[in-house]
Every structure is written in structure tokens, then in C-alpha cells.
Design an enzyme around this catalytic site. Structure first.
Site, short mmCIF file in Angstrom:
data_model
loop_
_atom_site.label_atom_id
_atom_site.label_comp_id
_atom_site.label_asym_id
_atom_site.label_seq_id
_atom_site.Cartn_x
_atom_site.Cartn_y
_atom_site.Cartn_z
N GLU A 144 13.85 19.21 -13.48
CA GLU A 144 14.31 19.70 -14.77
C GLU A 144 15.75 20.20 -14.63
OE1 GLU A 144 12.57 22.38 -18.41
OE2 GLU A 144 12.64 23.31 -16.45
N GLU A 332 5.09 30.51 -15.99
CA GLU A 332 4.96 29.11 -15.55
C GLU A 332 3.60 28.52 -15.93
OE1 GLU A 332 7.70 27.77 -14.71
OE2 GLU A 332 8.65 29.74 -14.61
#
Length: 912
Positions: A144, A332
Site C-alpha cells: 500500500e 488493523e
């Protein structure tokens, strides 16, 4: 030239063409951890949906074997050999041209590749660690936002979802991990081939691989999902806290975790699934990576973390470290739904990932650790968003992205904290039950797919019957936020909104603002939507009581409503649920000050009044004298979050005063030392048996502040305890929560002629293998007042002793070191740009070094230096940093023009 002309239609485009759609990747990788190179192949099942001779996909920093590139039809009846293969590094695309048009329908694109395990902490990269005294490499991934293309050619866009079949060939003694469980291992001598189960449909940025020597601890959720925490060999015990949090959080997300006071509603939620969809993978691995640029990354089924965000040591980690691990793990794991299951359509909608994961992580943490009062602490998080969004160079929550190089800069307080704050505001407006039902519907509707912001609004609007799209567009599609001014006139409340800018000017934005208001008591509370620039409400009709008629001195010091049902104080934005500032007239401000002193207001509202006042002072809409007077009302404050903000504001005011009114600086510091005496005396130096988590965190922050402001007694005691720590690392005199204070005090007393404290602190840094301790030391080293020592510290940050990810922690230099830091940045810019320039950490170098300046001359100097050095990845940060310098310069001038400031400072500094 002819070749470039042929492919020019594909160059410079922000998005890939749509004539081919990936469906499945079969990826085989063989990393060499000695040479730090890797080889591999990728077979991509592609759906050709339009007439084309070309396949265009992303690739960067890869060598592609031209002879390997071919396209097979689905049934294998025809093989198309490639005519040309061109890799355009600037655009990070690979163009494969075939001699004839490819048949519509499914086929397989095959490519063989080679790459480098880089040291940039992006793509497929190496991280180093020690095992039995020997330095070793591990291979890990960070894809990412757009770095899967550095590992294998792919459609590296979030909307291009596919399934992934991963196979790794690695040394037989190493552990190999990926998103899915291992289904087979075949050992052949010193090598083994590890085959992983095929993944569910997901975006390329969520693919993950890790290869190295790892220990782990393991547990299971209530429905049998295996959860493991992996880390370096010998650190497994440090993973137990994160493991416990992860297991409980997954169970919580599967069921419910909403912090609702209403028992009936809580029981209702207990019987449903908050996300409507359970965790969809058979396992969850979390791994601590020694070299990791971000805090963590939510890869599906294999979440990667910095060591400081996953590992917790009972003896040497502070309470703040424990809290950080819990919040990051909850964040997360929230991404497994918000981001992984339902993915943003494009990076414009990044906030759907990060804003929701931030908001949800606080919900979860509050449920697991209610004694932490995490929603009060969330206000400090919101402040980061408010300050960034108070810049003209801010950006909307939904921000246009034209090129992959621009994405890193929007992983900021707008996407995370403003995103979370407007979600909290909307939930407060719609009500938690309605909001929960709508979120469950949204997750269910867009599971395994992609969504845009308007998709979420549509679901919420349908569920609530409220004009959510109209309301929220004003918050996500335009940058900034309002300041709502309120005054009393003829028994009427007059409200006005205008865009708040820290520069002191007013923008032209307008919002639909959910106003909450209480008058003299939290029982007298009303709500309404401010939809125009101004609105006037009759107090008697609106609140059911009259407003005070005289001045504050005539009607008393505030508190509860008086006998005539007259309201004694007014507070807008109750509990700070709205993302806006409030500006009160002088009389209302005075009443609130007395309400604070009388302990009539909640911690959240005390926080909000203080933070708004500081922002208004910084924007030159309120005098510094007025801010200091208000701060004096917090002398008996004991709440952690309020005091934390008071400390932060005090530090910033002291820095600006050093430039604006150096002759008053000593007395201003005296004011701040006096502010914290009450709470320090309550807490003392030594932890008490059974004390709260928040008291443990607060003690360290208060003592650090007193040391920073030059409190001799604190500095001397801190240094005494530090020397005891040097003799015995386990001494009870310096527990982890106090070390930051001690380290700061030591460095405050370091100079060129007496470097012993600095050298001792470096020795502690070199001896510890705990990442949290290393970053704690780095954040203290540059607090020294000696420019020569600061230069030595800054050069140390560039040495091999400091991991690249950690260098930014050492950039918090003292006021005396700003000029030294700026010269150092210029002298080392080429090296810094080369080392950190391909990720978001480069922005920290610029903002930390440039933003503290407070003169127009320095702003011009910065602009001149970067005029020939700007690139898309730092353009926004540079503009924001220069704007902050202009804001500081204007604030300095405003302070210098305050005629009453010396008198107010003297009065407050020597108040008994």
C-alpha cells in the site's frame, strides 16, 4: 522515438485502460536473502472485455523476460506470442503488444520477472535483524498504496480485485508466510517450496509475503479462527498482549462493541453482528517487522507492524506503549472489513478505509479497556485533524488523485482523524442504533466489492430517512471546517458560521453544522442544524429558560442555574462531537472560565474550550493574554487528556513566545510550571499500588513538561534517577513511564563542555534491543539547547546505527536548534531525498524542520531552496509547512502588539 509514439496513448494517464480485467493471479516467487534479489513468474487470468492488441498493467523496478510474455486463450487453443514489451518507469506501466487483437473473453497472461529486495521499505524489500550475534535479512512486503507493481506486474488499483495463489521457494530453515494458510510444503535439500491456499477476492495492495526466522505465540477466537503473533526469535513473550487484544477484538467485531449507556440497546447489539459479516479468512497472522515505514499494514490475513506497534514488554514498555499496541491492533483488524472486504473504489475515497478503521478502533479499545477513557483521548486525535484542516493548503476528505506518487501525502490527519471525527459526528446526529443498522447493511451490500463515499451515504440515508448526502457532502467534498461564533443579544442567541483558517482570514466555505448546546446544566440540552451563515434563536422558546441579564461579575461565578431559572453559562459542541471550533463573546468566555474553575464541565468540554481558545489565539482572533488567563482556570486539572493538551499548548506557546517576547519567556514558563504543580503533587514521582493506567501515563507527561520548562527540582531529581538507572537497568527509581522525562532532563543539561549525559544516553540506546526504548531515546536527544550537540544528534540519525524508519523520531529539536536543523537539512538534502524520498517519511523531515520557524524571511528562504527540488510526493507537505511559518510569523507580530500582555503575564506568573 517511433516506439514511444506508438504507446503515447498509455503514458501519463492516472488510471489503467479498462479493456482487460484481472480475475486471478498465480504468483511464484524465489527470494535470495544473500544477494537480496528475487525471481518469479506470474500467470494472470484476464478477461478481455474490449477489442485490443495491447495489455497495459503496472510494473516498476522489475526486469521482465520478453521471451516469457505470452497470452493463452482459456481453453489453450491458441497462444499469442508478444510482439513488443515496453516498460515505462516514469509511469510505472508495462505495455505488451500482440500481433493481432486478443479474443474477447478469458485468457492467461504469463510473465517471468526479476527484481531487487530493496531497502526502501516498499514493494518486496529486505529487513535486517540479528540472530545469535549474526546479522540476517528477511524478505517482506509493503504494497500500500501502489507498490505491488514492484514485486510482480499487476493491475495495481484498488478496484481491480482478483484472487491470488501464492507459491514461495525459500531456504528450508526459514518460515514463509502469506495471506492464506499453507496447504503443502515440499523440501528439496536446502530449499523448500511452500504452497498457500488461494485467497478470496481482494485488491493487490493487500497481498503480503514474509520470509525469515520467526518465533510466534498462538491462540484461537471463540469460533476457531487461529490467531498468531510472529516476531524475531527470542521476543515471543512480547507478543502476548497483542495476541490477547487481537483475539478479543475479532470476537468483538463479530458480535458487537458499541459503547452505549442504554442497557436495552446494548443487549440488542449483543444479539446482532455489528458488521453483519464474520471475519472471512481461516487464520489471522500478525508479524512485527524490524524495518517498517508505517505503523502497521492491514494485509488480508497477514497484518504487518512496526515492532513498537505490536510488541509489549512488561518490564520496559510504558503505559502509552501498551495503549498504542491496543489501538493499532484494533485499527488493523477493523480494516479486515473496512478496506479488505469492502474496498474504496479509488484513492480519492481513502478515508472510507482509514476514517472508519480509526473510529472503529476507538470503539473496540473502549470496550476492552473502559478505564482508559479512550473517547476522551480521541479528542487529542481530532485536534491533529483540526489543526491540519485549518490550513489553506489542506485538502478535502475526498481528494482527487492524479498519479500514484501523490497518494502517500494523503495518509494524513485529514483521512484518518478528520474522517473518524465526522463519522463520530454523524453517528451522534443519527443515533447509534440507526447508524449500526446502516453500517451492517453497507458492509453486506458491498462485501467483496468496491464502494465510493456516496454509496455509504445512500445506505445511511435510506436507513435513517435523513438527508445524509446533503449534510455530509459539505464535510467531505470541501476542505476546512467552520468556526461558529455565538453571542447573547436581547434574550436571543445569535449564531454565525465562517470557515476557520489559522491564518486569521476567513474562507468562503459553508457547512450544515449539527449544533449541540447546553445551558447552565447538562440537563438543559438542545440540538439543531445550522444550515445558513447565521441564525437567531429565542432563548425562552429554545431552552425553556431566560439568559443572564447582567455581566458575569453581577450574576456570580457560574455553576448551576440560579433561582430565577437564568442560565449561568452556555457551552456549544457538547462533548466535542462536532468537527468545528466555537468562538464565544467575552462575557460567555468569562462564564465558561468560572464554570471550569467550579468543576461544572465534563473533561471533554474542558478540553474543547481550551483547544478552541488556543486555535483562536494562533489565528490572531483572540489575544495571548486571554488564552493565558483561560489556562489559569486549569490549575487543579487532573484529567489525563485535558492535561496532555494543556502541556502541548504550553509547549507551543513557550516556543512562539521565545521569538515574539523573549523578555517575557521566563515568566511565561513560570506560569506553566505553576499550572502543573497541583497535579504533580497529587501524583508524585513514584507509581502507587493499583494506580490507573491514565495516572501512569500522566505522571511521565507532567514531569517531562516541568523538565522542559526548566523546573530545577524536577530536573535534578530526574538526573538522579537516570544515574541510578545507568547502574541498574531494572531499578524501580526509573520505570518505563518516567524515562522520557529523565532522558529529556539529561539532555537539557548537556553542552559541548559536558557531554557525559549525551554519551550515557547513547550507550543505553546501543545496549537495548527494544524498539520502544530506542525511539524514546531518539525523541529526547535533540532537546539539548547546544547547537553543536544537536548537529551531532542529527548526523547520528543518518548513521547505520539508526534504522531508516526511526530517524524521524530524532527531528524534534529544541528551540535553540531550529536553525542548525534547517542548515543540516539543506546540507544533507540529496542523501535524505535519495533515502526517504520514495515514501511518506520524507514529509516528516520537511514538516519537522520547517514548520517551527516564525518569520516571513525564513519562509522565503525555504521556498527558494525547494524551488528546484519539489516533486509531487512532497509538494503538498512543503506548501503546508511554509503556510505554518507564515501563520507563526503573523502570530508573533500579533503578540508583540498586545499592550496588556506584560501585565497579564506578571499577574499570572506571581499569583499566590
Amino acid at each position: 522515438m517511433e516506439q514511444l509514439h506508438k504507446y503515447k496513448q498509455f503514458k501519463g494517464q492516472p488510471r489503467l485502460p479498462k479493456f482487460a480485467v484481472p480475475k486471478r493471479y498465480d504468483i511464484k516467487l524465489k527470494p535470495d536473502l544473500i544477494t537480496c534479489k528475487f525471481t518469479g513468474t506470474v500467470d494472470i487470468s484476464v478477461d478481455i472485455v474490449a477489442n485490443t492488441k495491447f495489455i497495459v498493467l503496472n510494473a516498476a523496478e522489475l526486469a521482465v523476460d520478453r521471451n516469457s510474455v505470452r497470452f493463452n486463450t482459456r481453453n489453450g487453443s491458441k497462444v499469442f506470442e508478444v510482439l513488443e514489451v515496453e516498460l515505462f518507469e516514469e509511469d510505472e506501466i508495462l505495455v505488451a503488444e500482440f500481433p493481432e487483437s486478443l479474443p474477447i473473453g478469458l485468457g492467461v497472461l504469463s510473465i517471468a520477472l526479476e527484481g531487487i529486495l530493496n531497502d526502501k521499505m516498499k514493494g518486496f524489500y529486505k529487513s535486517t535483524y540479528e540472530h545469535k550475534g549474526e546479522k540476517k535479512n528477511m524478505a517482506v512486503t509493503q504494497f500500500e498504496p501502489a507498490d505491488a507493481r514492484r514485486c510482480f506486474p499487476c493491475w495495481d488499483e484498488p478496484a481491480c480485485k482478483a484472487t491470488f495463489k501464492i507459491t514461495l521457494e525459500v531456504p528450508s530453515e526459514l518460515v514463509a508466510l502469506s495471506n492464506m494458510p499453507v496447504i503443502e510444503e515440499k523440501v528439496d535439500g536446502n530449499l523448500k517450496t511452500v504452497y498457500f491456499q488461494e485467497s478470496p477476492i481482494m485488491s493487490t495492495y493487500l497481498v503480503a509475503v514474509a520470509v525469515g526466522l520467526f518465533d510466534y505465540v498462538e491462540n484461537h477466537t471463540s469460533d476457531g479462527v487461529k490467531v498468531r503473533v510472529y516476531c524475531q526469535v527470542g521476543k515471543a513473550n512480547q507478543g502476548k498482549f497483542a495476541l490477547d487484544v487481537a483475539v478479543k477484538t475479532l470476537d468483538l467485531y463479530k458480535e458487537c462493541f458499541c459503547n452505549i449507556s442504554c442497557d436495552a440497546f446494548y443487549n440488542y447489539l449483543k444479539s446482532c453482528r455489528y458488521f453483519a459479516v464474520p471475519y472471512s479468512l481461516p487464520k489471522l497472522d500478525m508479524i512485527a517487522i524490524p524495518d517498517f515505514a508505517a505503523g502497521a499494514m492491514e494485509n488480508y490475513g497477514l497484518v504487518t507492524y512496526r515492532e513498537t506497534a505490536l510488541l509489549y514488554d512488561d518490564k520496559h514498555s510504558a503505559a502509552v506503549n501498551k495503549q498504542w499496541v491496543a489501538i493499532v491492533v484494533a485499527h488493523e483488524l477493523a480494516h479486515q472489513w473496512f478496506g479488505n472486504l469492502v474496498t474504496m473504489d479509488w484513492w480519492t475515497h481513502l478515508w472510507l478505509n482509514e476514517g472508519f478503521a480509526t473510529w472503529v478502533s476507538y470503539l473496540a479499545t473502549d470496550n476492552l479497556f473502559p478505564e482508559w477513557k479512550i473517547w476522551t483521548q480521541f479528542l487529542d486525535e481530532s485536534t491533529a485533524g483540526l489543526h491540519l484542516d485549518g490550513l489553506a493548503e489542506s485538502h478535502p476528505i475526498e481528494v482527487g488523485i492524479n498519479h500514484a506518487s501523490e497518494i502517500d501525502e494523503i495518509f494524513d490527519a485529514i483521512s484518518y482523524t478528520k474522517g473518524a471525527a465526522v463519522i463520530r459526528m454523524l453517528q451522534s446526529y443519527l443515533g447509534p442504533e440507526c447508524f449500526q443498522r446502516a453500517l451492517a447493511s453497507y458492509i453486506k451490500k458491498y462485501a467483496c466489492s468496491n464502494a465510493k463515499t456516496e454509496d455509504l451515504w445512500a445506505v445511511l440515508e435510506e436507513e435513517s430517512g435523513e438527508p445524509v448526502n446533503k449534510l455530509m457532502n459539505s464535510w467531505t467534498k470541501q476542505k476546512g471546517y467552520p468556526v461558529v461564533s455565538v453571542k447573547v443579544k436581547d434574550q436571543k442567541l445569535v449564531f454565525e458560521q465562517s470557515q476557520f483558517l489559522l491564518s486569521g482570514s476567513h474562507g468562503d466555505g459553508q457547512w450544515i453544522v449539527p449544533i449541540t448546546l447546553c445551558c447552565g446544566s447538562y440537563d438543559a440540552r438542545q440540538n439543531f442544524l445550522l444550515q445558513s451563515k447565521s441564525e437567531t434563536l429565542d432563548v425562552k422558546d429554545f431552552l425553556g429558560c431566560s439568559i443572564f441579564k447582567g455581566s458575569i461579575m453581577e450574576t456570580g461565578k457560574g455553576g448551576k442555574n440560579n433561582e430565577n431559572s437564568e442560565c449561568s453559562w452556555i457551552k456549544l459542541n457538547v462533548d466535542q462531537t462536532g468537527f468545528y471550533r466555537v468562538k464565544y463573546d467575552m462575557d460567555l468566555t468569562g462564564r465558561l472560565r468560572y464554570a471550569i474553575e467550579s468543576k461544572c464541565l465534563s473533561a471533554t468540554d474542558r478540553f474543547g474550550i481550551l483547544d478552541d481558545s488556543f486555535a483562536l489565539s494562533m489565528a490572531c482572533q483572540q489575544s495571548l493574554a486571554s488564552l493565558l488567563t483561560l489556562m489559569g482556570a486549569y490549575r487543579e486539572e487532573l484529567d489525563y487528556t485535558v492535561l496532555y493538551n494543556l502541556i502541548s499548548i504550553s509547549s507551543k506557546v513557550a516556543r512562539i513566545a521565545a521569538d515574539a517576547v523573549p523578555e517575557l519567556l521566563a515568566d511565561i514558563k513560570r506560569i506553566f510550571i505553576g499550572l502543573f504543580q497541583y497535579s504533580v503533587e497529587k501524583l508524585g514521582w513514584d507509581p502507587k499500588q493499583g494506580e490507573s493506567h491514565l495516572d501512569a501515563m500522566l505522571r511521565g507527561e507532567l514531569l517531562t513538561a516541568l523538565a522542559e520548562f526548566g523546573h530545577d527540582v524536577t530536573q535534578n531529581e530526574a538526573i538522579r534517577r537516570f544515574h541510578a538507572f545507568l547502574d541498574d537497568r531494572n531499578t524501580p527509581l526509573l520505570p518505563p513511564d518516567l524515562r522520557k522525562a529523565a532522558y529529556g532532563a539529561v539532555m537539557k543539561n548537556v553542552c559541548r563542555s559536558n557531554k557525559s549525559g549525551f554519551e550515557s544516553l547513547l550507550r543505553v540506546y546501543r545496549e537495548t534491543d527494544l524498539s520502544q526504548e530506542k525511539t524514546r531515546i531518539l525523541s529526547s536527544l535533540a532537546s539539548c539547547p547546544d547547537p553543536d550537540i544537536i548537529l551531532e544528534v542529527l548526523n547520528f540519525l543518518l548513521s547505520s546505527e539508526v534504522r531508516s524508519q526511526d530517524a524521524v523520531f530524532g527531528l524534534a529539536v529544541s528551540w535553540e536548534g531550529h536553525e542548525t536543523a534547517w542548515q543540516w537539512l539543506k546540507d544533507n538534502w540529496d542523501h535524505i531525498s535519495k533515502t526517504w524520498g520514495s515514501g511518506f517519511l520524507i514529509a516528516r523531515f520537511i514538516s519537522a524542520t520547517v514548520s517551527p520557524f516564525s518569520s516571513y524571511k525564513k519562509a522565503n528562504e525555504v521556498e527558494e531552496f525547494f524551488a528546484s527540488r519539489t516533486k509531487p510526493s512532497i509538494a503538498r507537505t512543503l506548501k503546508q509547512s511554509i503556510e505554518k511559518v507564515h501563520i507563526n510569523a503573523k502570530w508573533v507580530q500579533s503578540i508583540q502588539n498586545e499592550k496588556l500582555l506584560p501585565e497579564v503575564v506578571k499577574e499570572l506568573a506571581y499569583r499566590k
